[in-house]
Design an enzyme around this catalytic site. Structure first.
Site, short mmCIF file in Angstrom:
data_model
loop_
_atom_site.label_atom_id
_atom_site.label_comp_id
_atom_site.label_asym_id
_atom_site.label_seq_id
_atom_site.Cartn_x
_atom_site.Cartn_y
_atom_site.Cartn_z
N ALA A 90 0.84 -1.20 0.00
CA ALA A 90 0.00 0.00 0.00
C ALA A 90 0.87 1.25 0.00
O ALA A 90 0.56 2.25 0.63
CB ALA A 90 -0.93 -0.02 1.22
N VAL A 100 2.83 3.24 -5.38
CA VAL A 100 2.22 2.64 -6.57
C VAL A 100 0.91 1.95 -6.19
O VAL A 100 -0.11 2.12 -6.86
CB VAL A 100 3.18 1.65 -7.26
N GLY A 101 0.94 1.19 -5.09
CA GLY A 101 -0.26 0.45 -4.67
C GLY A 101 -1.44 1.38 -4.43
O GLY A 101 -2.57 1.10 -4.85
N ARG A 161 13.57 2.02 -5.90
CA ARG A 161 14.96 2.47 -6.07
C ARG A 161 15.24 3.76 -5.33
O ARG A 161 14.36 4.58 -5.16
CB ARG A 161 15.21 2.73 -7.56
N ASN A 204 13.89 -7.90 -2.88
CA ASN A 204 12.51 -7.99 -3.34
C ASN A 204 12.10 -9.43 -3.63
O ASN A 204 10.91 -9.76 -3.52
CB ASN A 204 12.28 -7.08 -4.54
N VAL A 220 4.33 -5.92 -10.25
CA VAL A 220 4.84 -4.56 -10.50
C VAL A 220 6.24 -4.38 -9.90
O VAL A 220 7.07 -3.63 -10.39
CB VAL A 220 3.87 -3.50 -9.90
N HIS A 251 12.17 -4.58 -18.55
CA HIS A 251 11.98 -3.25 -17.97
C HIS A 251 13.28 -2.86 -17.30
O HIS A 251 13.49 -3.06 -16.14
CB HIS A 251 10.85 -3.31 -16.93
N1 LIG Z 1 7.03 -2.24 -13.10
C1 LIG Z 1 7.13 -0.95 -13.13
O1 LIG Z 1 7.06 -0.34 -14.19
C2 LIG Z 1 7.28 -0.20 -11.84
C3 LIG Z 1 6.98 1.16 -11.78
C4 LIG Z 1 7.09 1.81 -10.55
C5 LIG Z 1 7.52 1.11 -9.43
N2 LIG Z 1 7.84 -0.19 -9.54
C6 LIG Z 1 8.28 -0.98 -8.38
O2 LIG Z 1 7.16 -1.20 -7.54
C7 LIG Z 1 7.58 -1.40 -6.20
C8 LIG Z 1 6.80 -0.48 -5.28
O3 LIG Z 1 7.13 0.87 -5.52
P1 LIG Z 1 6.52 2.04 -4.59
O4 LIG Z 1 7.02 3.32 -5.13
O5 LIG Z 1 5.06 1.83 -4.40
O6 LIG Z 1 7.27 1.71 -3.21
P2 LIG Z 1 6.76 2.04 -1.73
O7 LIG Z 1 7.94 1.90 -0.85
O8 LIG Z 1 6.00 3.33 -1.74
O9 LIG Z 1 5.72 0.87 -1.43
C9 LIG Z 1 6.08 -0.46 -1.26
C10 LIG Z 1 5.22 -1.00 -0.12
O10 LIG Z 1 5.47 -2.41 0.00
C11 LIG Z 1 5.32 -2.71 1.37
N3 LIG Z 1 5.90 -4.03 1.66
C12 LIG Z 1 7.21 -4.36 1.81
N4 LIG Z 1 7.33 -5.66 2.11
C13 LIG Z 1 6.07 -6.18 2.13
C14 LIG Z 1 5.53 -7.46 2.37
N5 LIG Z 1 6.33 -8.51 2.65
N6 LIG Z 1 4.17 -7.62 2.34
C15 LIG Z 1 3.36 -6.58 2.06
N7 LIG Z 1 3.82 -5.32 1.83
C16 LIG Z 1 5.15 -5.14 1.86
C17 LIG Z 1 6.03 -1.57 2.07
O11 LIG Z 1 5.64 -1.50 3.43
C18 LIG Z 1 5.56 -0.37 1.25
O12 LIG Z 1 4.41 0.24 1.79
C19 LIG Z 1 9.10 -1.15 -6.22
O13 LIG Z 1 9.79 -2.37 -6.32
C20 LIG Z 1 9.30 -0.33 -7.49
O14 LIG Z 1 10.61 -0.43 -7.98
C21 LIG Z 1 7.72 -0.86 -10.72
#
Ligand SMILES: NC(=O)c1ccc[n+]([C@@H]2O[C@H](COP(=O)([O-])OP(=O)(O)OC[C@H]3O[C@@H](n4cnc5c(N)ncnc54)[C@H](O)[C@@H]3O)[C@@H](O)[C@H]2O)c1
Length: 308
Positions: free
Chosen positions: A10, A13-14, A82, A95, A118, A175
């Site tokens: 959450a 991105v979530g 990142r 991850n 994602v 990606h």
């Molecule tokens: N595929 C794509 O094009 C793309 C684009 C943007 C971001 N991303 C990736 O998406 C991921 C999330 O990015 P973000 O900006 O939302 O990061 P964020 O840090 O804002 O959110 C990640 C969330 O995951 C939670 N989390 C961590 N471990 C967990 C677990 N075991 N169970 C449940 N929740 C858990 C964290 O508490 C955090 O709230 C990153 O790996 C980022 O690199 C991918």
């Protein structure tokens, strides 16, 4: 009955995925995160925007998985983003642990769901989730190509001062820094950009697209992009739930297509209610094929590091 989506993670991105999903009234949403109070707080806050935005979708937040039972789609954004100076691949082992755990939890409760991954490094995390889930390749996919091509489209529209609606673009490959934007298949009102822009401008736009994620990370400093990534995921959710048979670039399992076997990489696919219903093969020039092969080799290296 309204569809049900679970979004694990959450964070930025979530939360964007949850927001755009309910704003389009596509599904009820369960937000899951390990941080106490955050999924609950964000879900309630978004629920309370419903009267203003006029949606009736229900949102629930949780630190556990029982509420996720029988989801139609599970979006996994859990993990670490990142920081400036890091590549997506630097996130691999941290991850991978998160993805193993989360995938195990969600598939137990939603055995018929479709997984949209994602978390980065994207293609390797999709491969891992597919292995852990035991699902068919049709029901496990990753979001990246839609975001990369949306960036490409934005920059083309900026350059030519035309509506983004007139611009289509294709980006293939993993990606990462080796992604393969395809100018020949990128058009403005049907005209390939190779006929509208000189090579050096196209090269500059292609490079900016490749660096699109890093550009945002460097500006924000505290994390990565999330509005456009969230919107890209919701385009996939909509295509699936509405069985649109929409052709979109996604990380999908290749079984010989594009000369790659047994690996998830970004390619155009047809998305419908069953998930990835077809991998679309387009003709590549020898140069494009070589760039795609290099990108796929980079993904395979990560997958091998994870011993998948
Ligand atoms: N595929 C794509 O094009 C793309 C684009 C943007 C971001 N991303 C990736 O998406 C991921 C999330 O990015 P973000 O900006 O939302 O990061 P964020 O840090 O804002 O959110 C990640 C969330 O995951 C939670 N989390 C961590 N471990 C967990 C677990 N075991 N169970 C449940 N929740 C858990 C964290 O508490 C955090 O709230 C990153 O790996 C980022 O690199 C991918």
């Amino acid at each position: 009955m309204r569809a049900k989506i679970t979004v694990v993670g959450a964070g930025n991105v979530g939360a964007s995925v949850a927001q755009y999903t309910v704003e389009k009234e596509l599904a009820d949403v369960v937000l899951v995160d390990v941080i106490e109070g955050v999924p609950q707080g964000k879900a309630l806050d978004l629920f309370e925007a419903g009267p203003i935005h006029r949606y009736d979708c229900r949102l629930v937040g949780s630190n556990g998985y029982d509420e996720t039972m029988n989801s139609d789609i599970v979006v996994v954004t859990a993990g670490f983003p990142r920081k400036p100076g890091m590549t997506r691949d630097d996130l691999l082992f941290k991850n991978a642990e998160v993805i193993r755990e989360v995938t195990g939890q969600v598939v137990k409760r939603s055995p018929n769901s479709i997984l949209i991954m994602v978390t980065n490094p994207l293609d390797a995390m999709v491969q891992l989730a597919w292995k852990v889930s035991g699902f068919s390749t049709q029901r496990v996919m990753g979001m990246a190509g839609i975001l990369d091509s949306a960036r490409f489209r934005t920059f083309i529209a900026m350059e030519l001062q035309v509506s983004v609606e007139n611009v289509t673009a294709f980006v293939l490959g993993g990606h990462g820094d080796t992604m393969v934007p395809l100018p020949r298949y990128s058009t403005v009102a049907g005209i390939p950009i190779t006929e509208l822009l000189p090579k050096e401008r196209i090269d500059a736009i292609v490079q900016r697209t490749r660096d699109g994620g890093a550009e945002i990370v460097n500006l924000l400093k505290f994390g990565g992009a999330y509005y456009a990534p969230g919107a890209a995921v919701v385009e996939m959710i909509e295509a699936i739930l509405k069985d649109k048979k929409k052709i979109l670039p996604c990380a999908a399992y290749l079984d010989g297509q594009y000369g790659v076997k047994g690996l998830y990489v970004g390619v155009p696919v047809k998305l419908g209610r069953s998930g990835v219903e077809q991998v679309i093969e387009i003709k590549l020039t020898p140069e494009e094929q070589a760039a795609f092969g290099k990108s796929a080799a980079g993904v395979r290296e990560l997958v091998e590091k994870l011993k998948l």
